[in-house]
Design an enzyme around this catalytic site. Structure first.
Site, short mmCIF file in Angstrom:
data_model
loop_
_atom_site.label_atom_id
_atom_site.label_comp_id
_atom_site.label_asym_id
_atom_site.label_seq_id
_atom_site.Cartn_x
_atom_site.Cartn_y
_atom_site.Cartn_z
N ALA A 125 0.84 -1.19 0.00
CA ALA A 125 0.00 0.00 0.00
C ALA A 125 0.87 1.24 0.00
O ALA A 125 2.04 1.20 0.41
CB ALA A 125 -0.93 0.02 1.22
N GLY A 171 0.45 5.57 0.88
CA GLY A 171 -0.37 6.67 1.34
C GLY A 171 0.34 7.99 1.18
O GLY A 171 1.41 8.09 0.56
N GLY A 172 -0.25 9.03 1.76
CA GLY A 172 0.33 10.36 1.63
C GLY A 172 1.58 10.55 2.45
O GLY A 172 2.36 11.47 2.19
N MET A 173 1.81 9.68 3.44
CA MET A 173 2.95 9.85 4.33
C MET A 173 3.98 8.75 4.16
O MET A 173 5.16 8.96 4.40
CB MET A 173 2.46 9.87 5.78
CG MET A 173 3.52 10.19 6.81
SD MET A 173 2.81 10.45 8.45
CE MET A 173 2.11 8.85 8.81
N THR A 215 4.92 4.44 2.51
CA THR A 215 4.61 3.23 1.74
C THR A 215 4.72 2.05 2.69
O THR A 215 5.65 1.99 3.51
CB THR A 215 5.57 3.06 0.56
OG1 THR A 215 5.49 4.21 -0.27
CG2 THR A 215 5.23 1.82 -0.24
N ASP A 253 -6.67 10.44 13.66
CA ASP A 253 -7.05 10.10 12.29
C ASP A 253 -7.92 8.85 12.27
O ASP A 253 -7.65 7.89 11.55
CB ASP A 253 -5.80 9.91 11.43
CG ASP A 253 -6.10 10.03 9.93
OD1 ASP A 253 -7.19 10.53 9.59
OD2 ASP A 253 -5.27 9.61 9.12
#
Length: 666
Positions: A25, A27-29, A31, A141
């Protein structure tokens, strides 16, 4: 994402220990990779930060600090953080590997869940958040993407506190707010503040989404969604899925209240409230609501949003179930579900498209006589509306709230623009504990909107003193409890050498204490004496054991088998383990032996000595039997008239010749 593209990190070993096996996966922050811990020989998840964030020293510092807080959490529903390190220019976390899928994937597949199933998922999520809150860790979050459903059915929450490192870094440099727009609490939108109550808000939004299959606030841009979080209450789930019970509405309304002070203070309290609601739901409610079609709310037309004149923004529909839907001007996407909103635009509504040119011309044209008349009419109508709203239109009648919980009462009052506060409590024979028993002003009273209603809550039925049912037969004891308004509860069996089988030894709570009539009283009932195993005992040992239990012994003898010792128990009736009462007769068979002193009919009695046994506290009949079995004569002297021996002479343990007289009194 296309994992077929070669990833240079796959195959490498980080920190000399973690072998990167495959990418799963991004994401924005960071891997996420599946890796292997070569030191402990286990599969791990490796979260490797993006290179652009690694160069930010402030981010790295905060990230490491938050990772340490997350690693300190120990809870079965929290994805464990094993290790943190920097290797070959990569900042990474080694975490527990959870095979399975996310809650988002389940929602995408199912659309929505029944209320029982939704709360069954929320319980471990809230337990994990509660453990974090007790440890001083805020998640920041909470969303379905961070809830993992293990292949074996376990539910785990990931990424505790990690959003703080990113948001703190971005806010320092750009004044931007980082978060998943669909789950942002109003205070996060306004000031960026986050505490345990912002996690509660996000969890409440997630519960709404599980129940309805959609997020409560919809909008054409993330800014319009954020604006709704600040200015609009989350709708009741039953407004989307008709038939959802009021306690579900109350639970969601409590968690998503725009005022943080009126939400559960942390996930621990939210977890407790969710558990109470779950226990009230009918077992078949999920099946009952399975065929109910959600109410379709009007959605913004994506075609109505266009690029800005400068071409800085391209409006694109977000993926199904994503936390954001479209990007407006000045909005930055930091990952698949996380966005940055300019702080000065948080509370500004979406102005929408400008009016057509022709309409603009008419609006700007100076008014003529008809325009003046129309304006006067509008003013009169508006003034009339104001007068009506201040007088008749601004009042409501106090609703019937008796029998509701506090949260249910708040929801019902809020529908009419009324507020509530908790007043005194009192005992009530009909209204269950913690339910509204009265309201001030009285039901039906006409009051202004915004009026504060005082709720009086039930303390339950008035407590009743538990009577003494010691040494009563079980049925009689139950009738005694019922006669004073108490409910007989479970029966617990317990051995007793003094209370006959089937009689009550004691109650729990104890006699004399007060008990709510709605709470059952446990009865501890005697199971009698468990018959010991006497086989292979010597005759004198068996005699002592049975005498101590107050049992009457009937001896039988049989010829011993070859090489079998004399005076050894070879049989008994009742058998070992059977329950008997004090005073019952027991038949014991022993092998024949030589004539012994304790047999007064033995012609070869040697007239030796014995030791006086203790009989104080025994009944006269049992004491007489014990003394005779030990070779003594008995004299009984009257005392207080009870059937219990209160003294003996000579005292217990005194050597006396067989046939001596022992005096007992009562």
């Amino acid at each position: 994402m296309d994992t077929s593209v070669a990833d240079p990190l796959v195959g490498q070993v980080l920190d000399g220990r973690y072998r990167v096996q495959s990418r799963v996966a991004q994401g924005g922050m960071a891997t996420v990779y599946v890796g292997h811990d070569t030191k402990l020989d286990r599969t791990v998840a490796l979260k490797v930060m993006h290179a652009n964030l690694v160069g930010d020293e402030e981010f790295v510092r905060r990230f490491i600090a938050e990772a340490k807080h997350a690693a300190a959490l120990s809870h079965p529903s929290v994805v464990a953080v094993y290790d943190q390190g920097t290797s070959k220019g990569h900042v990474f976390l080694a975490m527990e590997y959870v095979p399975g899928r996310t809650l988002r994937a389940l929602l995408t597949e199912r659309g929505r869940l029944g209320p029982r199933e939704a709360l069954e998922i929320m319980q471990p999520v809230l337990a994990a958040l509660g453990a974090a809150h007790r440890a001083g860790v805020i998640h920041r979050d909470v969303k379905p993407e961070n809830v993992l459903l293990n292949a074996d059915g376990r539910i785990k929450v990931a990424d505790f506190g990690l959003a703080r490192a990113e948001s703190a870094s971005k806010q320092t440099k750009t004044g931007m707010l980082i978060g998943t727009v669909g789950y942002l609490a109003p205070e996060q939108v306004i000031s960026g503040d986050a505490d345990t109550r912002t996690d509660v808000y996000a969890a409440g939004i997630m519960l709404f989404e599980l129940l309805t299959g959609r997020q409560p606030h919809q909008g054409g841009t993330p800014l319009s969604v954020a604006y709704k979080h600040v200015n609009e209450a989350v709708p009741l789930p039953s407004s989307v899925v008709p038939g959802l019970p009021p306690q579900i509405d109350a639970l969601v309304a409590s968690a998503t209240n725009r005022d943080p002070a009126r939400r559960p203070s942390d996930a621990v309290h939210f977890h407790s409230a969710a558990g109470e609601v779950y226990r009230t739901l009918p077992r078949d409610i999920d099946e009952t609501l399975a065929g109910v079609s959600p109410v379709t709310a009007p959605m913004p037309d994506p075609s109505a949003v266009s690029s800005s004149p400068e071409g800085s923004t391209q409006a694109l529909p977000a993926p199904a179930g994503a936390g954001t839907q479209m990007l407006g001007a000045g909005t930055q996407m930091l990952g698949p579900h996380t966005m940055a909103i300019p702080r000065d635009e948080h509370t500004q509504p979406d102005p929408g498209p400008p009016p057509p040119a022709g309409l603009r011309g008419r609006l700007l044209r100076p008014p003529g006589l008809y325009g003046v008349i129309a304006a006067v009419v509008v003013v009169v109508v508006l003034l009339g509306g104001v007068v009506w709203s201040v007088t008749l239109g601004n009042t409501e009648r106090v609703p019937k709230l008796v029998g509701l919980s506090e949260e249910q009462a708040r929801v019902e009052a809020a529908k009419l623009g009324l507020k509530v506060k908790r007043g005194d409590s009192r005992y009530d024979q009909k209204i269950p504990k913690d339910r509204v028993v009265d309201v001030q002003p009285k039901v039906g009273t006409e009051v202004k909107k915004g009026t504060l209603l005082t709720l009086v809550f039930s303390k339950g039925k008035k407590p009743v003193d538990i009577p003494d049912v010691h040494n009563m037969p079980l049925d009689q004891a139950k009738q005694r409890l019922q006669s004073v308004g108490l409910q007989p509860g479970d029966q617990v069996q317990q051995d007793s050498t003094t209370i006959p089988r089937g009689y009550v030894i004691k109650t729990r709570p104890a006699a004399g204490t007060s008990q709510n009539p709605d709470d059952p009283v446990t009865l501890v009932v005697s199971s009698g004496i468990k018959m010991p195993n006497l086989v292979n005992m010597r005759r004198d040992q068996a005699n002592a054991a049975l005498s101590k239990l107050g049992l009457n012994v009937q001896w039988q003898e049989q010829d011993p088998a070859p090489n079998q010792p004399e005076n050894i128990v070879v049989g008994q009736n009742p058998p070992p383990g059977q329950q008997v009462n004090r005073g019952d007769s027991v038949q014991v068979t022993v092998t024949k032996g030589q004539c012994q002193w304790w047999n007064p009919f033995c012609k070869d009695n040697d007239g030796g000595q014995g030791t006086v046994p203790p009989v104080t506290g025994q009944t006269i009949a049992v004491a007489r039997q014990l003394l005779r079995q030990n070779g003594f004569q008995v004299k009984v002297s009257k005392g207080n008239g009870r059937d219990i021996v209160t003294g003996q002479n000579p005292p217990a343990g005194t050597p006396q010749p067989h046939g001596a007289t022992i005096t007992i009194w009562h």
